[in-house]
Scaffold this motif. Sequence first.
Motif, PDB file in Angstrom:
ATOM      1  N   TYR A 113       0.849  -1.190   0.000  1.00 16.68           N
ATOM      2  CA  TYR A 113       0.000   0.000   0.000  1.00 16.68           C
ATOM      3  C   TYR A 113       0.890   1.248   0.000  1.00 16.68           C
ATOM      4  O   TYR A 113       2.004   1.238   0.513  1.00 16.68           O
ATOM      5  CB  TYR A 113      -0.956  -0.021   1.194  1.00 16.68           C
TER       6      TYR A 113
ATOM      7  N   CYS B 178      -5.708   3.753   2.045  1.00 14.90           N
ATOM      8  CA  CYS B 178      -4.874   2.788   2.776  1.00 14.90           C
ATOM      9  C   CYS B 178      -5.490   2.453   4.129  1.00 14.90           C
ATOM     10  O   CYS B 178      -5.415   1.307   4.588  1.00 14.90           O
ATOM     11  CB  CYS B 178      -3.459   3.330   2.933  1.00 14.90           C
TER      12      CYS B 178
ATOM     13  N   GLU C  70      -8.445   0.088   3.447  1.00 11.81           N
ATOM     14  CA  GLU C  70      -7.955  -1.239   3.104  1.00 11.81           C
ATOM     15  C   GLU C  70      -7.475  -1.987   4.349  1.00 11.81           C
ATOM     16  O   GLU C  70      -7.837  -3.147   4.577  1.00 11.81           O
ATOM     17  CB  GLU C  70      -6.823  -1.120   2.081  1.00 11.81           C
TER      18      GLU C  70
ATOM     19  N   SER D 247       4.821  -1.311   3.104  1.00 14.73           N
ATOM     20  CA  SER D 247       5.012  -0.025   2.439  1.00 14.73           C
ATOM     21  C   SER D 247       6.416   0.480   2.731  1.00 14.73           C
ATOM     22  O   SER D 247       7.175  -0.137   3.475  1.00 14.73           O
ATOM     23  CB  SER D 247       3.969   1.004   2.887  1.00 14.73           C
TER      24      SER D 247
ATOM     25  N   ARG E 171      -0.819  -0.163  -5.282  1.00 14.12           N
ATOM     26  CA  ARG E 171      -1.686  -0.894  -4.352  1.00 14.12           C
ATOM     27  C   ARG E 171      -1.933  -2.282  -4.950  1.00 14.12           C
ATOM     28  O   ARG E 171      -2.672  -2.432  -5.912  1.00 14.12           O
ATOM     29  CB  ARG E 171      -3.004  -0.147  -4.153  1.00 14.12           C
TER      30      ARG E 171
END
Length: 163
Positions: free
Chosen positions: A42, A50, A53, A74, A124
């Motif tokens: 992400y 984010c 999610e 990330s 993503r």
Amino acid sequence: MTDPTTTPAAGEPFPEFSLPDAHGQMHTLSSLRGRYVVLYAYPKDDTPGCTKEACDFRDNALLRSHGAAILGLSADDAASHADFAEKFSLPFPLLVDDSASYLKTIGAYGEKNSYGKVTQGIKRQTFLIDPDGRLVKAWLAVKVDGHADAVAEAIDKDRARRD
């Protein structure tokens, strides 16, 4: 897999990683053998998409019932990950790849096009890895709404295929 910066094909071994989480604990793919692994890349901690999610993965009862290991990934640093996880009570590790080297290895970092603006950054993406360390399915252009459910359904399908 010929290009080391390309997502592996379904059925291929997923590239090993050894990455720290927000608290400095190291995580490896090989240590998760025997479980399904949901590795989701992400762009940025504590941003709207984010956050949604991460919270959807956190709240998905079917993923929990499957015992899937969920790992966020990330390039944010450990402090940012710790704040994000605490703020939203995320019960799974957020892995730090501050150089984006692993993200590049799996094809989750590169050119992105957002509303006509081309930039370099984290894409993503989500990777479902089976208990043997092989890629079941990759979502390379994730739309957040309904995504956690789709990942859980993919585990159901893979389990049925194995039975």
